[in-house]
Write an enzyme that holds these catalytic residues in place. Structure first.
Site, PDB file in Angstrom:
ATOM      1  N   CYS A   1       0.827  -1.202   0.000  1.00  0.00           N
ATOM      2  CA  CYS A   1       0.000   0.000   0.000  1.00  0.00           C
ATOM      3  C   CYS A   1       0.860   1.249   0.000  1.00  0.00           C
ATOM      4  CB  CYS A   1      -0.838  -0.055   1.262  1.00  0.00           C
ATOM      5  SG  CYS A   1      -1.644   1.461   1.573  1.00  0.00           S
TER       6      CYS A   1
HETATM    7  N1  LIG Z   1      -7.378  -0.911   2.348  1.00  0.00           N
HETATM    8  C1  LIG Z   1      -6.777   0.078   1.766  1.00  0.00           C
HETATM    9  O1  LIG Z   1      -6.058   0.852   2.370  1.00  0.00           O
HETATM   10  C2  LIG Z   1      -6.935   0.314   0.310  1.00  0.00           C
HETATM   11  C3  LIG Z   1      -7.416  -0.659  -0.495  1.00  0.00           C
HETATM   12  N2  LIG Z   1      -7.509  -0.475  -1.836  1.00  0.00           N
HETATM   13  C4  LIG Z   1      -8.030  -1.563  -2.647  1.00  0.00           C
HETATM   14  O2  LIG Z   1      -7.915  -1.239  -4.007  1.00  0.00           O
HETATM   15  C5  LIG Z   1      -9.036  -1.691  -4.738  1.00  0.00           C
HETATM   16  C6  LIG Z   1      -9.626  -0.569  -5.517  1.00  0.00           C
HETATM   17  O3  LIG Z   1     -10.312   0.299  -4.619  1.00  0.00           O
HETATM   18  P1  LIG Z   1     -11.248   1.483  -5.147  1.00  0.00           P
HETATM   19  O4  LIG Z   1     -10.413   2.452  -5.916  1.00  0.00           O
HETATM   20  O5  LIG Z   1     -12.028   2.024  -4.011  1.00  0.00           O
HETATM   21  O6  LIG Z   1     -12.233   0.692  -6.083  1.00  0.00           O
HETATM   22  P2  LIG Z   1     -12.855   1.078  -7.464  1.00  0.00           P
HETATM   23  O7  LIG Z   1     -11.793   1.364  -8.438  1.00  0.00           O
HETATM   24  O8  LIG Z   1     -13.847   0.036  -7.789  1.00  0.00           O
HETATM   25  O9  LIG Z   1     -13.591   2.432  -7.102  1.00  0.00           O
HETATM   26  C7  LIG Z   1     -14.814   2.434  -6.472  1.00  0.00           C
HETATM   27  C8  LIG Z   1     -15.542   3.736  -6.671  1.00  0.00           C
HETATM   28  O10 LIG Z   1     -15.165   4.631  -5.641  1.00  0.00           O
HETATM   29  C9  LIG Z   1     -14.534   5.795  -6.212  1.00  0.00           C
HETATM   30  N3  LIG Z   1     -13.432   6.094  -5.326  1.00  0.00           N
HETATM   31  C10 LIG Z   1     -12.307   5.394  -5.106  1.00  0.00           C
HETATM   32  N4  LIG Z   1     -11.545   5.978  -4.178  1.00  0.00           N
HETATM   33  C11 LIG Z   1     -12.225   7.070  -3.805  1.00  0.00           C
HETATM   34  C12 LIG Z   1     -11.967   8.106  -2.905  1.00  0.00           C
HETATM   35  N5  LIG Z   1     -10.841   8.148  -2.197  1.00  0.00           N
HETATM   36  N6  LIG Z   1     -12.898   9.083  -2.782  1.00  0.00           N
HETATM   37  C13 LIG Z   1     -14.020   9.084  -3.505  1.00  0.00           C
HETATM   38  N7  LIG Z   1     -14.325   8.140  -4.387  1.00  0.00           N
HETATM   39  C14 LIG Z   1     -13.436   7.145  -4.534  1.00  0.00           C
HETATM   40  C15 LIG Z   1     -14.128   5.403  -7.607  1.00  0.00           C
HETATM   41  O11 LIG Z   1     -14.151   6.485  -8.500  1.00  0.00           O
HETATM   42  P3  LIG Z   1     -12.788   7.188  -9.003  1.00  0.00           P
HETATM   43  O12 LIG Z   1     -11.775   6.085  -9.217  1.00  0.00           O
HETATM   44  O13 LIG Z   1     -13.196   7.856 -10.263  1.00  0.00           O
HETATM   45  O14 LIG Z   1     -12.392   8.126  -7.930  1.00  0.00           O
HETATM   46  C16 LIG Z   1     -15.211   4.433  -7.988  1.00  0.00           C
HETATM   47  O15 LIG Z   1     -16.359   5.063  -8.428  1.00  0.00           O
HETATM   48  C17 LIG Z   1      -9.980  -2.333  -3.723  1.00  0.00           C
HETATM   49  O16 LIG Z   1      -9.775  -3.720  -3.731  1.00  0.00           O
HETATM   50  C18 LIG Z   1      -9.531  -1.763  -2.412  1.00  0.00           C
HETATM   51  O17 LIG Z   1      -9.728  -2.640  -1.326  1.00  0.00           O
HETATM   52  C19 LIG Z   1      -7.149   0.695  -2.411  1.00  0.00           C
HETATM   53  C20 LIG Z   1      -6.627   1.706  -1.673  1.00  0.00           C
HETATM   54  C21 LIG Z   1      -6.548   1.614  -0.228  1.00  0.00           C
HETATM   55  N1  LIG Z   2      -3.593   1.187   0.014  1.00  0.00           N
HETATM   56  C1  LIG Z   2      -3.709   0.014  -0.622  1.00  0.00           C
HETATM   57  N2  LIG Z   2      -4.070  -1.055   0.102  1.00  0.00           N
HETATM   58  C2  LIG Z   2      -4.215  -2.190  -0.543  1.00  0.00           C
HETATM   59  C3  LIG Z   2      -3.992  -2.313  -1.911  1.00  0.00           C
HETATM   60  N3  LIG Z   2      -4.241  -3.566  -2.261  1.00  0.00           N
HETATM   61  C4  LIG Z   2      -4.618  -4.191  -1.145  1.00  0.00           C
HETATM   62  N4  LIG Z   2      -4.591  -3.376  -0.100  1.00  0.00           N
HETATM   63  C5  LIG Z   2      -4.884  -3.663   1.298  1.00  0.00           C
HETATM   64  O1  LIG Z   2      -3.785  -4.367   1.884  1.00  0.00           O
HETATM   65  C6  LIG Z   2      -4.281  -5.476   2.613  1.00  0.00           C
HETATM   66  C7  LIG Z   2      -3.229  -6.550   2.814  1.00  0.00           C
HETATM   67  O2  LIG Z   2      -2.212  -6.058   3.651  1.00  0.00           O
HETATM   68  P1  LIG Z   2      -0.915  -6.886   4.079  1.00  0.00           P
HETATM   69  O3  LIG Z   2      -0.173  -5.951   4.960  1.00  0.00           O
HETATM   70  O4  LIG Z   2      -1.384  -8.095   4.819  1.00  0.00           O
HETATM   71  O5  LIG Z   2      -0.158  -7.238   2.860  1.00  0.00           O
HETATM   72  C8  LIG Z   2      -5.471  -5.904   1.783  1.00  0.00           C
HETATM   73  O6  LIG Z   2      -6.361  -6.753   2.469  1.00  0.00           O
HETATM   74  C9  LIG Z   2      -6.092  -4.563   1.428  1.00  0.00           C
HETATM   75  O7  LIG Z   2      -6.912  -4.046   2.422  1.00  0.00           O
HETATM   76  C10 LIG Z   2      -3.582  -1.177  -2.632  1.00  0.00           C
HETATM   77  O8  LIG Z   2      -3.313  -1.209  -3.847  1.00  0.00           O
HETATM   78  N5  LIG Z   2      -3.440  -0.035  -1.938  1.00  0.00           N
END
Ligand SMILES: NC(=O)C1=CN([C@@H]2O[C@H](COP(=O)(O)OP(=O)(O)OC[C@H]3O[C@@H](n4cnc5c(N)ncnc54)[C@H](OP(=O)(O)O)[C@@H]3O)[C@@H](O)[C@H]2O)C=CC1
Ligand SMILES: Nc1nc2c(ncn2[C@@H]2O[C@H](COP(=O)(O)O)[C@@H](O)[C@H]2O)c(=O)[nH]1
EC number: 1.7.1.7
Length: 325
Positions: free
Chosen positions: A174
């Site tokens: 991440c």
């Molecule tokens: N656990 C974590 O810390 C993180 C996990 N992830 C993982 O990455 C994958 C993609 O995630 P995600 O981008 O949400 O999924 P998607 O690409 O499916 O986006 C989902 C929707 O939410 C919008 N969106 C995404 N981020 C934001 C934001 N910060 N504020 C407002 N709208 C938002 C997107 O639009 P648009 O793209 O146009 O903004 C889209 O419409 C998932 O599997 C997620 O779990 C990603 C980052 C952090």
């Molecule tokens: N900020 C982001 N978080 C992500 C992304 N892809 C997955 N994840 C999150 O990480 C955990 C796994 O964490 P680990 O420390 O056990 O390796 C996963 O479950 C998601 O919540 C990403 O691209 N960006």
């Protein structure tokens, strides 16, 4: 507010009440089913695929299938149903995902577990999806996330989520913390504690686990289930080919918001790394169970509940004084 992460905490032992660690029960009831350990592999494309999901379900481990090949989900559910195995899938929040829920309803498919998997789960779109799923598939156990605050937990629970997933940016691949300045990276365990105090339903601690002992620590601070990516990457069963480099074997592990997942460099919040090849995932899960049994014995109990009450000390940055294996 106390701020700490996994490496800053040590749990304090109590008198042992078992003759063997094998007496310690690591089972957890989560939703409609009971699982061997409170651990679930991350719903990421380099961590789980259909074959591994099947293996985990057959062996009483929880799994959440990822959502990055959306067109395969209906067949996946039908396949698992045919084999008499439980079904656990992920969804997003874009318009097509609402249609996907309609398809499930039309085909009379009722996943046992559904996880709403987005980066910023504390949002009206997620709340809308929670309500839509709860209206149309009320029997599915609904996990929503990710959130990093007590307010986030409460709002998603109030909207109808049966469990919430906590962790914004603590993951190994991440880069949210670096790209946006936000998240629970660096204080994930304290965030789990804060969120668990606010929760009235189960929570999943997601991201940041680097050692098996961190599972016990997650439970101590209120988690019911722990989602793990990097520690469960690089196995024989992990999706992707073995990569040979300088005579050593590796597998790729990349973020779900990385360019490798997205296919373009836009709103990237994840990176890719190579993880040393580790052999069979069942061996790793068995070791996690043994280590958790040991944790329970140090807690002075016989099951996971004993971990929830143990005392702890904050040992800021001191426990790794040469202690790596
Ligand atoms: N656990 C974590 O810390 C993180 C996990 N992830 C993982 O990455 C994958 C993609 O995630 P995600 O981008 O949400 O999924 P998607 O690409 O499916 O986006 C989902 C929707 O939410 C919008 N969106 C995404 N981020 C934001 C934001 N910060 N504020 C407002 N709208 C938002 C997107 O639009 P648009 O793209 O146009 O903004 C889209 O419409 C998932 O599997 C997620 O779990 C990603 C980052 C952090
Ligand atoms: N900020 C982001 N978080 C992500 C992304 N892809 C997955 N994840 C999150 O990480 C955990 C796994 O964490 P680990 O420390 O056990 O390796 C996963 O479950 C998601 O919540 C990403 O691209 N960006």
């Amino acid at each position: 507010m106390q701020v700490f992460d996994y490496e800053d905490i040590q749990l304090i032992p109590n008198k042992c009440v078992v003759d063997s660690r094998s007496e310690c029960n690591t089972e957890i009831k989560f939703g409609p089913k009971t699982f061997k350990i409170p651990v679930v592999p991350a719903n990421m494309q380099t961590i789980i695929d259909e074959k591994l999901a099947e293996k985990l379900a057959e062996n009483d481990y929880f799994y959440v299938m990822h959502r990055f090949e959306p067109e395969t989900r209906v067949d996946f559910i039908k396949d698992m149903n045919q084999k008499g195995l439980f079904t656990s899938i992920s969804v997003g929040i874009k318009k097509d995902e609402f249609k996907f829920i309609d398809t499930l309803v039309a085909e009379h498919l009722k996943p046992d577990y559904i996880t709403i998997d987005v980066a910023h789960g504390h949002s009206d779109r997620v709340i809308e999806m929670i309500k839509y799923i709860k209206t149309n598939l009320p029997e599915s156990f609904l996990i929503a996330g990710n959130v990093g605050t007590p307010e986030g937990v409460r709002e998603l629970e109030n909207a109808g989520a049966d469990a919430t997933k906590v962790g914004i940016g603590p993951g190994k691949v991440c880069i949210t913390k670096l790209k946006t300045g936000f998240g629970t990276g660096g204080w994930q365990l304290a965030a789990v504690r804060l969120c668990a105090k606010a929760a009235s339903k189960p929570i999943i601690a997601d991201g940041g686990v680097r050692n098996d002992g961190d599972i016990a620590k997650s439970i101590r601070f209120g988690a019911d289930m722990v989602m793990i990516g990097s520690l469960l990457a690089g196995h024989k069963e992990s999706p992707g080919k073995i990569i040979e480099k300088d005579g050593q074997k590796f597998k790729a592990y990349f973020g779900s918001a990385s360019q490798f997942q997205k296919g373009e460099y836009k709103n990237v919040e994840g990176k890719r790394m190579l993880v040393p090849y580790k052999g069979e995932i069942m061996d790793t899960l068995a070791e996690m169970q043994q280590d958790l049994q040991s944790s329970i014995s140090y807690a002075g109990g016989k099951d996971l509940n004993s971990l929830r009450k143990v005392d702890y000390v904050i040992v800021k940055n001191s426990i790794y004084n040469g202690d790596v294996y």
